[in-house]
Design a protein around this motif. Sequence first.
Motif, PDB file in Angstrom:
ATOM      1  N   TYR A 244       0.850  -1.181   0.000  1.00  0.00           N
ATOM      2  CA  TYR A 244       0.000   0.000   0.000  1.00  0.00           C
ATOM      3  C   TYR A 244       0.888   1.233   0.000  1.00  0.00           C
ATOM      4  O   TYR A 244       1.922   1.286   0.665  1.00  0.00           O
ATOM      5  CB  TYR A 244      -0.883   0.035   1.251  1.00  0.00           C
ATOM      6  CG  TYR A 244      -2.085  -0.885   1.168  1.00  0.00           C
ATOM      7  CD1 TYR A 244      -3.180  -0.550   0.367  1.00  0.00           C
ATOM      8  CD2 TYR A 244      -2.132  -2.060   1.910  1.00  0.00           C
ATOM      9  CE1 TYR A 244      -4.292  -1.392   0.302  1.00  0.00           C
ATOM     10  CE2 TYR A 244      -3.238  -2.896   1.850  1.00  0.00           C
ATOM     11  CZ  TYR A 244      -4.321  -2.557   1.042  1.00  0.00           C
ATOM     12  OH  TYR A 244      -5.402  -3.377   0.983  1.00  0.00           O
ATOM     13  N   GLY A 245       0.410   2.248  -0.684  1.00  0.00           N
ATOM     14  CA  GLY A 245       1.155   3.482  -0.700  1.00  0.00           C
ATOM     15  C   GLY A 245       0.783   4.373   0.474  1.00  0.00           C
ATOM     16  O   GLY A 245      -0.205   4.136   1.194  1.00  0.00           O
ATOM     17  N   THR A 246       1.576   5.370   0.725  1.00  0.00           N
ATOM     18  CA  THR A 246       1.295   6.373   1.752  1.00  0.00           C
ATOM     19  C   THR A 246       0.823   7.636   1.053  1.00  0.00           C
ATOM     20  O   THR A 246       1.532   8.194   0.212  1.00  0.00           O
ATOM     21  CB  THR A 246       2.552   6.666   2.578  1.00  0.00           C
ATOM     22  OG1 THR A 246       2.971   5.463   3.233  1.00  0.00           O
ATOM     23  CG2 THR A 246       2.268   7.741   3.607  1.00  0.00           C
TER      24      THR A 246
ATOM     25  N   SER B  87      -8.102  10.468  -4.591  1.00  0.00           N
ATOM     26  CA  SER B  87      -8.291  10.395  -3.135  1.00  0.00           C
ATOM     27  C   SER B  87      -9.523  11.189  -2.701  1.00  0.00           C
ATOM     28  O   SER B  87      -9.968  12.116  -3.379  1.00  0.00           O
ATOM     29  CB  SER B  87      -7.042  10.912  -2.418  1.00  0.00           C
ATOM     30  OG  SER B  87      -6.839  12.286  -2.723  1.00  0.00           O
TER      31      SER B  87
ATOM     32  N   THR C 114      -8.384   9.246   2.035  1.00  0.00           N
ATOM     33  CA  THR C 114      -8.476   7.831   1.627  1.00  0.00           C
ATOM     34  C   THR C 114      -8.386   7.747   0.118  1.00  0.00           C
ATOM     35  O   THR C 114      -8.780   8.669  -0.605  1.00  0.00           O
ATOM     36  CB  THR C 114      -9.791   7.192   2.095  1.00  0.00           C
ATOM     37  OG1 THR C 114     -10.890   7.929   1.532  1.00  0.00           O
ATOM     38  CG2 THR C 114      -9.897   7.161   3.613  1.00  0.00           C
TER      39      THR C 114
ATOM     40  N   TYR D 234      -3.955   2.884  -1.192  1.00  0.00           N
ATOM     41  CA  TYR D 234      -3.178   3.632  -0.215  1.00  0.00           C
ATOM     42  C   TYR D 234      -3.704   3.345   1.193  1.00  0.00           C
ATOM     43  O   TYR D 234      -4.893   3.067   1.399  1.00  0.00           O
ATOM     44  CB  TYR D 234      -3.275   5.136  -0.480  1.00  0.00           C
ATOM     45  CG  TYR D 234      -2.575   5.583  -1.750  1.00  0.00           C
ATOM     46  CD1 TYR D 234      -1.269   6.044  -1.721  1.00  0.00           C
ATOM     47  CD2 TYR D 234      -3.245   5.536  -2.972  1.00  0.00           C
ATOM     48  CE1 TYR D 234      -0.644   6.469  -2.880  1.00  0.00           C
ATOM     49  CE2 TYR D 234      -2.622   5.949  -4.143  1.00  0.00           C
ATOM     50  CZ  TYR D 234      -1.316   6.413  -4.093  1.00  0.00           C
ATOM     51  OH  TYR D 234      -0.701   6.819  -5.240  1.00  0.00           O
ATOM     52  N   THR D 235      -2.818   3.459   2.151  1.00  0.00           N
ATOM     53  CA  THR D 235      -3.214   3.397   3.562  1.00  0.00           C
ATOM     54  C   THR D 235      -3.896   4.727   3.927  1.00  0.00           C
ATOM     55  O   THR D 235      -3.433   5.796   3.543  1.00  0.00           O
ATOM     56  CB  THR D 235      -1.972   3.191   4.443  1.00  0.00           C
ATOM     57  OG1 THR D 235      -1.325   1.972   4.043  1.00  0.00           O
ATOM     58  CG2 THR D 235      -2.351   3.087   5.903  1.00  0.00           C
ATOM     59  N   ARG D 236      -5.045   4.585   4.677  1.00  0.00           N
ATOM     60  CA  ARG D 236      -5.756   5.788   5.121  1.00  0.00           C
ATOM     61  C   ARG D 236      -4.804   6.650   5.944  1.00  0.00           C
ATOM     62  O   ARG D 236      -4.046   6.174   6.762  1.00  0.00           O
ATOM     63  CB  ARG D 236      -6.963   5.405   5.975  1.00  0.00           C
ATOM     64  CG  ARG D 236      -7.735   6.591   6.512  1.00  0.00           C
ATOM     65  CD  ARG D 236      -8.922   6.126   7.326  1.00  0.00           C
ATOM     66  NE  ARG D 236      -9.855   5.382   6.482  1.00  0.00           N
ATOM     67  CZ  ARG D 236     -10.956   4.805   6.948  1.00  0.00           C
ATOM     68  NH1 ARG D 236     -11.252   4.862   8.229  1.00  0.00           N
ATOM     69  NH2 ARG D 236     -11.756   4.149   6.131  1.00  0.00           N
ATOM     70  N   ARG D 237      -4.938   7.998   5.752  1.00  0.00           N
ATOM     71  CA  ARG D 237      -4.044   8.905   6.455  1.00  0.00           C
ATOM     72  C   ARG D 237      -4.863  10.036   7.091  1.00  0.00           C
ATOM     73  O   ARG D 237      -5.701  10.654   6.420  1.00  0.00           O
ATOM     74  CB  ARG D 237      -3.011   9.510   5.506  1.00  0.00           C
ATOM     75  CG  ARG D 237      -1.965  10.313   6.242  1.00  0.00           C
ATOM     76  CD  ARG D 237      -0.874  10.744   5.315  1.00  0.00           C
ATOM     77  NE  ARG D 237       0.215  11.399   6.020  1.00  0.00           N
ATOM     78  CZ  ARG D 237       1.235  11.986   5.440  1.00  0.00           C
ATOM     79  NH1 ARG D 237       1.311  12.007   4.108  1.00  0.00           N
ATOM     80  NH2 ARG D 237       2.185  12.559   6.152  1.00  0.00           N
TER      81      ARG D 237
END
Length: 615
Positions: A434-436, A466, A505, A509-512
């Motif tokens: 997963y991306g950041t 996103s 989100t 990708y990982t949720r940030r």
Amino acid sequence: MSRTRAGLLVVFLVALLTPVGAARASSTVLCSGYTSCADKGYSNAGYSTHKSTSYWRMYTGTNCTNYVAYRLVSNGMPNVRPKSGVGNAQDWGFAMASITDSTPAVGSVAWWGRTGHHVAYVEKIVSPTEIWVSESNWSGAFDWRKITKSGSGWPDGFIHFSDRVLENTTRPTIRSTPQVGVALAPSVGKWTVMGNSYAYQWTADGTSISGATTKSYTPTPSVAGKALSLQVTASRPGYSPGTATSASEEVEPGELTPGVPTVDGTGRVDEPLIARPGTWTPTPSTYSYQWSVAGSPVSGAASPTFTPRPEDNGRAVTVAMTSALAGYRSTAATSPAPVTVLPGNVTSTANPTIIGTPAVGATLTARPGSWSVSSLAYDYQWLVDGTAIAGATGATYKPTPADRTRPVSVRVTARRSGYLTTSATSAPTAKTAYGTLPASAPKITGSTRLGSTPAVDVGTRKVPQSTVRVQWLRNGVAISGATALKHKVTQSDLGKKLSAKVTWTADGYTRRTLTSSAVGPAKATAKIKATATATPSSRTVRFVVRLPVTGLADPSASIAVTRRGGGTVKFSISRGKGTVTLTKQPAGASTYTFTYAGTSKITSAKTTVKTTIKK
């Protein structure tokens, strides 16, 4: 018998009965007797069958004068005495003094007239100090003797009636222009008697050439440019040798017969070609080289090897070889079969690598690795799970959400003009993670006063697909329903700090989540209003003060009033209203400042009033 014959007989008896021992003291009998001598190869020239005949009116039979006269008549002299004194052997040299000397020659007469009474026929000259003679001795036998010039036995002289000497009538000729390496077949010339045996000595610039003693001679490099001649010595039994020398001719350089040069090697760019000279005759001592490409000489390409350059690809290479050998002209030959240069090989010596962490949205960078050839240009093709990705042909690649859980690799193609195009592929990365999501901290803008509407700035959306969700916080606690980008400050917010939590989100990708810095606290806005009434007689000033608050009921509060240049007086107001009277105020104009300190929910306030007490 005639009177003459009788006289001769007396003379001969006297001559031949005289001892001749002194004349034979230094001699060796080689053979004796006609038959015995013939068996040993010593000839009597036929006298054995002619001894009964008188020559020069000498006494027949075995005696020296008749035998010598026979030999001279056989050599061509007439059967007539050359002079009357030629009778008794001891008189021959005196009678023929004009042709008598001390030098022996084949065919001359060895004469003993002072030390003996004898003549003999000279058959062979071994050296100036050794001769061989044949002779017929009175009351003795026919023999051959070797006489050496030691002691007293050497002849008193040699009478040259008709010496048998081989004379050259036409000089020897070399026949062709002499040239190094080319065999010569000369002519011996012509002689007074032909059918002789010949000895040869070739000379260069007048000096005998060692070992060059045969008729045929092939000039060697050492005589190139020198004057060559042939000395011929003719020999024949019964004759003195004769010598003649040809005219000299300059020896020209030889001609080398070139071989067929060939070129060994694959003919690829960067791979050496080797020149092979082939077979040259004779073998040169050195070769020089000149390589050519497409018919043009290559500067500096003058060694036995040549390495084709990239620019030579597809062009024909040949080599010209020039030989050198002392005594020979330089000769050149060119390889008849050109070599067409093929593209050079390019090999990977270290595989390409990928720099970076395989994750969605992260940048991966290709490193081309190491190659066997420098100055290459590179093309890239990114692969996901071994499959080429359309359009992914740059030196960098960002994995997409579709690439997650799949490894990434890159294929690098190296190319350069003149070389084959070659590819190498990197090792695959780990599975794409997963991306950041890239994001900057959110920021709240605008006023936090009661009734105002601050907003949250979430920054630039760096991942287009996103989504963003906002949650407003009051002292860190979520405000129910406050999920818009803007929030209107209410009484519930007064006295508390406001912040916003932003959550990004996106697929792959990982949720940030990031929270803004807190602002506030939120407060209602207060404002002081004051009016003044001055009484000059009493020097007093009375102020009516109001403290309205936006959105709230007017509060009861403590107010401070300060005269510029004077003291401060505090007083209270109730429900937003109050008065204060100041006494003993100075005459003239004065400035008064009213200050409200505020609370956790209400802002502070200040105002200034000017008034004058007349004097």
